[in-house]
Design a protein around this motif. Sequence first.
Motif, PDB file in Angstrom:
ATOM      1  N   MET A   1      -8.531  15.248  -4.768  1.00  7.51           N
ATOM      2  CA  MET A   1      -7.808  14.042  -4.352  1.00  7.51           C
ATOM      3  C   MET A   1      -8.670  12.804  -4.629  1.00  7.51           C
ATOM      4  O   MET A   1      -9.879  12.817  -4.400  1.00  7.51           O
ATOM      5  N   SER A   2      -8.043  11.769  -5.124  1.00  7.57           N
ATOM      6  CA  SER A   2      -8.720  10.495  -5.359  1.00  7.57           C
ATOM      7  C   SER A   2      -8.481   9.576  -4.174  1.00  7.57           C
ATOM      8  O   SER A   2      -7.335   9.434  -3.714  1.00  7.57           O
ATOM      9  N   SER A   3      -9.535   8.947  -3.694  1.00  2.88           N
ATOM     10  CA  SER A   3      -9.430   8.096  -2.508  1.00  2.88           C
ATOM     11  C   SER A   3      -9.157   6.646  -2.882  1.00  2.88           C
ATOM     12  O   SER A   3      -9.684   6.141  -3.889  1.00  2.88           O
ATOM     13  N   LEU A   4      -8.354   5.970  -2.066  1.00  2.00           N
ATOM     14  CA  LEU A   4      -8.042   4.553  -2.234  1.00  2.00           C
ATOM     15  C   LEU A   4      -7.880   3.921  -0.860  1.00  2.00           C
ATOM     16  O   LEU A   4      -7.368   4.551   0.071  1.00  2.00           O
ATOM     17  N   THR A   5      -8.293   2.661  -0.751  1.00  2.00           N
ATOM     18  CA  THR A   5      -8.026   1.880   0.450  1.00  2.00           C
ATOM     19  C   THR A   5      -7.146   0.703   0.052  1.00  2.00           C
ATOM     20  O   THR A   5      -7.520  -0.086  -0.820  1.00  2.00           O
ATOM     21  N   GLY A  30      -1.748  13.092  -5.868  1.00  2.00           N
ATOM     22  CA  GLY A  30      -3.163  13.431  -5.743  1.00  2.00           C
ATOM     23  C   GLY A  30      -4.014  12.307  -5.186  1.00  2.00           C
ATOM     24  O   GLY A  30      -5.215  12.240  -5.465  1.00  2.00           O
ATOM     25  N   LEU A  31      -3.403  11.443  -4.369  1.00  2.00           N
ATOM     26  CA  LEU A  31      -4.123  10.296  -3.821  1.00  2.00           C
ATOM     27  C   LEU A  31      -4.317  10.450  -2.318  1.00  2.00           C
ATOM     28  O   LEU A  31      -3.374  10.774  -1.581  1.00  2.00           O
ATOM     29  N   ASP A  32      -5.533  10.207  -1.880  1.00  2.00           N
ATOM     30  CA  ASP A  32      -5.861  10.173  -0.456  1.00  2.00           C
ATOM     31  C   ASP A  32      -6.011   8.696  -0.093  1.00  2.00           C
ATOM     32  O   ASP A  32      -7.038   8.080  -0.367  1.00  2.00           O
ATOM     33  N   VAL A  33      -4.966   8.122   0.498  1.00  2.00           N
ATOM     34  CA  VAL A  33      -4.900   6.669   0.708  1.00  2.00           C
ATOM     35  C   VAL A  33      -5.131   6.317   2.172  1.00  2.00           C
ATOM     36  O   VAL A  33      -4.533   6.914   3.074  1.00  2.00           O
ATOM     37  N   THR A  34      -5.990   5.338   2.386  1.00  2.00           N
ATOM     38  CA  THR A  34      -6.166   4.731   3.702  1.00  2.00           C
ATOM     39  C   THR A  34      -5.482   3.372   3.684  1.00  2.00           C
ATOM     40  O   THR A  34      -5.780   2.533   2.820  1.00  2.00           O
ATOM     41  N   LEU A  35      -4.553   3.160   4.608  1.00  2.00           N
ATOM     42  CA  LEU A  35      -3.879   1.871   4.732  1.00  2.00           C
ATOM     43  C   LEU A  35      -4.613   1.039   5.778  1.00  2.00           C
ATOM     44  O   LEU A  35      -4.844   1.497   6.901  1.00  2.00           O
TER      45      LEU A  35
END
Length: 351
Positions: A1-5, A30-35
Amino acid sequence: MSSLTLGFIPLTDCAALVAAEAKGFFAGEGLDVTLSREASWATIRDKVTVGALDAAHMLAPMALAATAGAGGPVAPMIAPLALAVNGAGVTLSNRLSQALPAGAESLQEIAAGLAAFIGQRRAAGEPPLTFAVVFTYSMHNYALRYWLAEAGVDLDRDVRLVVTPPPRMVEQLRTGQVDGVCVGAPWNTVATRGGLGRVALRTSQFWPGGPDKVLGARAEFADDDRLAPLLRALVRAQAWCDVADNRDELAVLLAQPEYVGAAAEAIRPALGEELIFHREGACVPRLEHAQWFLTQMRRWKQVDGDLDAQALIASVYRPALALEALGTTGLGAPVLGNPAPLFDGTTFDAG
């Protein structure tokens, strides 16, 4: 998983980000997103600039202004996706609404009534009216200015414009700190349901299908491997948000305190009635919209008159990226017609 904020401001038009997380569209790519719920548009701009946010729910003119170095250092940005059109409005305080002529309903009639009232106040030596906008570089600021100026109001002399984060607008109306606000959904509805004023203008009237928010990111994000899956997830979420049967669920989702934090009953009216996320090409960042923003920035002397507007627009607005994302999701490429005229019949104001 690729992380994004990803950053956002508590407004109804952050819906695509919230839905993409809640309905699994990010995870499906495949995205691990933090909002990250942010306090103000200035915070969004600054955090994107320094890389504390990978991308954000952003005022479209803010991406252009940052790239031009307006109001701060040059910070090149891109807008590869429009997040929504319409959705903002001007709410006048009860005191100001009551000063308008009886029967004033059209945008022109209301603006003319405001201009006459402002003239009376000026002649009596009273202070200018105060209006709150969400940010200096915003559709809200430009729509309010254009509307009042068209009626003959002198924006430098007759009114005072202050910048206020969207969630604080209602309290400023309640306490009488401002005479009117220009803000996005749901805060106009929250104000009117609280008996604090009257909605005098909606941006869907001012400019049907007019621009507002984009996905904004630093320019180098255009070459980031995470951008394509991010756009695919968001356009799928936008399409989900536009489905009529999903709107009640979406309103309840957005009402959660970690997102918008307003009552679902106040959020629901703009969904389907005002805001458009995907259909009719709403997700494509349109060069014509950017052109109008630049004319307003010039008109109000926010950027140099000799700025190469076309080069700036081409560097920031990236419709090809949105269209590519649409193509790879199977949602299909929209047919983009000419922009609708503004409320006064003109397509653009050359300023």
